[in-house]
Design a protein around this motif. Structure first.
Motif, PDB file in Angstrom:
ATOM      1  N   VAL A 182       0.916  -1.149   0.155  1.00 39.91           N
ATOM      2  CA  VAL A 182       0.144  -0.038   0.001  1.00 39.91           C
ATOM      3  C   VAL A 182       0.732   1.049  -0.124  1.00 39.91           C
ATOM      4  O   VAL A 182       1.865   1.171   0.604  1.00 39.91           O
ATOM      5  CB  VAL A 182      -0.889  -0.060   1.151  1.00 39.91           C
ATOM      6  CG1 VAL A 182      -0.163   0.163   2.579  1.00 39.91           C
ATOM      7  CG2 VAL A 182      -1.883   1.075   1.134  1.00 39.91           C
ATOM      8  N   THR A 183       0.334   2.139  -0.874  1.00 43.35           N
ATOM      9  CA  THR A 183       1.079   3.411  -0.761  1.00 43.35           C
ATOM     10  C   THR A 183       0.005   4.642  -0.904  1.00 43.35           C
ATOM     11  O   THR A 183      -1.110   4.231  -1.126  1.00 43.35           O
ATOM     12  CB  THR A 183       2.146   3.545  -1.935  1.00 43.35           C
ATOM     13  OG1 THR A 183       2.918   4.810  -1.917  1.00 43.35           O
ATOM     14  CG2 THR A 183       1.261   3.757  -3.286  1.00 43.35           C
ATOM     15  N   ARG A 184       0.254   5.742  -0.308  1.00 42.17           N
ATOM     16  CA  ARG A 184      -0.641   6.792  -0.114  1.00 42.17           C
ATOM     17  C   ARG A 184       0.148   8.093  -0.809  1.00 42.17           C
ATOM     18  O   ARG A 184       1.081   8.120  -0.990  1.00 42.17           O
ATOM     19  CB  ARG A 184      -0.755   7.136   1.317  1.00 42.17           C
ATOM     20  CG  ARG A 184      -1.401   6.042   1.707  1.00 42.17           C
ATOM     21  CD  ARG A 184      -1.138   6.065   3.455  1.00 42.17           C
ATOM     22  NE  ARG A 184      -1.748   4.926   4.107  1.00 42.17           N
ATOM     23  CZ  ARG A 184      -1.145   3.743   4.167  1.00 42.17           C
ATOM     24  NH1 ARG A 184       0.139   3.737   3.967  1.00 42.17           N
ATOM     25  NH2 ARG A 184      -1.816   2.647   4.895  1.00 42.17           N
ATOM     26  N   TYR A 185      -0.952   9.185  -1.282  1.00 43.74           N
ATOM     27  CA  TYR A 185      -0.509  10.391  -1.784  1.00 43.74           C
ATOM     28  C   TYR A 185      -1.297  11.459  -1.593  1.00 43.74           C
ATOM     29  O   TYR A 185      -2.560  11.129  -1.274  1.00 43.74           O
ATOM     30  CB  TYR A 185      -0.279  10.311  -3.352  1.00 43.74           C
ATOM     31  CG  TYR A 185      -1.254  10.387  -4.070  1.00 43.74           C
ATOM     32  CD1 TYR A 185      -1.880  11.518  -4.805  1.00 43.74           C
ATOM     33  CD2 TYR A 185      -1.814   9.098  -4.331  1.00 43.74           C
ATOM     34  CE1 TYR A 185      -2.986  11.176  -5.433  1.00 43.74           C
ATOM     35  CE2 TYR A 185      -2.945   9.211  -5.324  1.00 43.74           C
ATOM     36  CZ  TYR A 185      -3.430  10.160  -5.873  1.00 43.74           C
ATOM     37  OH  TYR A 185      -4.408  10.202  -6.766  1.00 43.74           O
ATOM     38  N   SER A 186      -0.796  12.719  -1.366  1.00 43.54           N
ATOM     39  CA  SER A 186      -1.466  13.894  -1.206  1.00 43.54           C
ATOM     40  C   SER A 186      -0.719  15.022  -1.602  1.00 43.54           C
ATOM     41  O   SER A 186       0.356  15.052  -1.279  1.00 43.54           O
ATOM     42  CB  SER A 186      -2.267  13.987   0.338  1.00 43.54           C
ATOM     43  OG  SER A 186      -2.566  15.474   0.377  1.00 43.54           O
TER      44      SER A 186
ATOM     45  N   ASP B 261       2.501   6.871  12.176  1.00 36.81           N
ATOM     46  CA  ASP B 261       3.512   6.375  13.100  1.00 36.81           C
ATOM     47  C   ASP B 261       3.049   5.504  14.345  1.00 36.81           C
ATOM     48  O   ASP B 261       3.652   4.818  14.995  1.00 36.81           O
ATOM     49  CB  ASP B 261       4.245   7.651  13.525  1.00 36.81           C
ATOM     50  CG  ASP B 261       5.237   8.223  12.784  1.00 36.81           C
ATOM     51  OD1 ASP B 261       5.571   7.302  11.750  1.00 36.81           O
ATOM     52  OD2 ASP B 261       5.750   9.217  13.015  1.00 36.81           O
ATOM     53  N   ARG B 262       1.799   5.458  14.483  1.00 42.07           N
ATOM     54  CA  ARG B 262       1.153   4.737  15.422  1.00 42.07           C
ATOM     55  C   ARG B 262       1.072   3.277  15.082  1.00 42.07           C
ATOM     56  O   ARG B 262       0.266   2.655  15.897  1.00 42.07           O
ATOM     57  CB  ARG B 262      -0.255   5.386  15.656  1.00 42.07           C
ATOM     58  CG  ARG B 262      -0.137   6.769  16.205  1.00 42.07           C
ATOM     59  CD  ARG B 262      -1.294   7.439  16.446  1.00 42.07           C
ATOM     60  NE  ARG B 262      -1.388   8.915  16.325  1.00 42.07           N
ATOM     61  CZ  ARG B 262      -2.287   9.659  16.369  1.00 42.07           C
ATOM     62  NH1 ARG B 262      -3.490   9.235  16.528  1.00 42.07           N
ATOM     63  NH2 ARG B 262      -2.016  11.082  16.217  1.00 42.07           N
ATOM     64  N   GLY B 263       1.663   2.770  14.201  1.00 46.79           N
ATOM     65  CA  GLY B 263       1.712   1.142  14.015  1.00 46.79           C
ATOM     66  C   GLY B 263       1.501   0.791  12.628  1.00 46.79           C
ATOM     67  O   GLY B 263       1.687  -0.326  12.251  1.00 46.79           O
ATOM     68  N   THR B 264       1.043   1.764  11.817  1.00 50.99           N
ATOM     69  CA  THR B 264       0.979   1.284  10.296  1.00 50.99           C
ATOM     70  C   THR B 264       1.884   1.894   9.643  1.00 50.99           C
ATOM     71  O   THR B 264       2.247   3.036   9.420  1.00 50.99           O
ATOM     72  CB  THR B 264      -0.488   1.974   9.961  1.00 50.99           C
ATOM     73  OG1 THR B 264      -1.514   1.460  10.705  1.00 50.99           O
ATOM     74  CG2 THR B 264      -0.834   1.623   8.582  1.00 50.99           C
ATOM     75  N   PRO B 265       2.910   1.001   8.773  1.00 51.10           N
ATOM     76  CA  PRO B 265       3.801   1.336   8.013  1.00 51.10           C
ATOM     77  C   PRO B 265       3.086   2.435   6.643  1.00 51.10           C
ATOM     78  O   PRO B 265       2.164   1.721   6.346  1.00 51.10           O
ATOM     79  CB  PRO B 265       4.475   0.150   7.461  1.00 51.10           C
ATOM     80  CG  PRO B 265       3.564  -0.835   7.847  1.00 51.10           C
ATOM     81  CD  PRO B 265       2.753  -0.313   8.953  1.00 51.10           C
ATOM     82  N   GLY B 266       3.897   3.250   6.540  1.00 53.07           N
ATOM     83  CA  GLY B 266       3.200   4.011   5.344  1.00 53.07           C
ATOM     84  C   GLY B 266       4.111   4.640   4.361  1.00 53.07           C
ATOM     85  O   GLY B 266       5.281   5.129   4.874  1.00 53.07           O
ATOM     86  N   HIS B 267       3.898   4.677   3.155  1.00 55.91           N
ATOM     87  CA  HIS B 267       4.750   5.370   2.142  1.00 55.91           C
ATOM     88  C   HIS B 267       3.774   6.558   1.622  1.00 55.91           C
ATOM     89  O   HIS B 267       2.590   6.295   1.141  1.00 55.91           O
ATOM     90  CB  HIS B 267       4.989   4.581   1.106  1.00 55.91           C
ATOM     91  CG  HIS B 267       5.938   3.289   1.756  1.00 55.91           C
ATOM     92  ND1 HIS B 267       7.353   3.484   2.051  1.00 55.91           N
ATOM     93  CD2 HIS B 267       5.619   2.128   1.940  1.00 55.91           C
ATOM     94  CE1 HIS B 267       7.769   2.441   2.314  1.00 55.91           C
ATOM     95  NE2 HIS B 267       6.790   1.466   2.270  1.00 55.91           N
TER      96      HIS B 267
END
Length: 98
Positions: free
Chosen positions: A60-64, A78-84
């Motif tokens: 999964v990746t995200r953008y804004s 940062d609270r537990g879900t890795p994110g890009h």
């Protein structure tokens, strides 16, 4: 705008309805342009996303385009879900295409 547990329930139900019939995990690009997440629901949102990732998502990746939203998402995840979290859809897709 995500502001209540009811909103979280609708998001979870919609993702489940789309992903469950597929029978396999999927790559996901999430567009957060124009999205607002109320502070009092951020922890619940992070937990929802973490659960959806565990059940349905391969990568999964995200953008804004909004720097503020990218910062806020970074703090939330940062609270537990890795994110890009990228600035554009093109950058998000390029990440998955690696």
């Amino acid at each position: 705008r995500i502001r209540s547990q009811e909103d979280l329930d609708r998001i979870g139900a919609r993702v489940e309805a789309l992903c469950l019939p597929l029978g396999s995990r999927v790559d996901v690009i999430v567009n957060y342009d124009g999205t607002r997440i109320d502070e009092d629901i951020e922890d619940g949102y992070a937990a929802l996303v973490s659960g959806l990732e565990a059940r349905f998502y391969d990568r999964v990746t995200r953008y804004s385009h909004s720097a503020f939203m990218r910062l806020k998402l970074g703090q939330t995840f940062d609270r537990g879900t890795p994110g890009h979290i990228f600035e554009s859809a093109e950058e998000a897709r390029a990440y998955l295409d690696r």
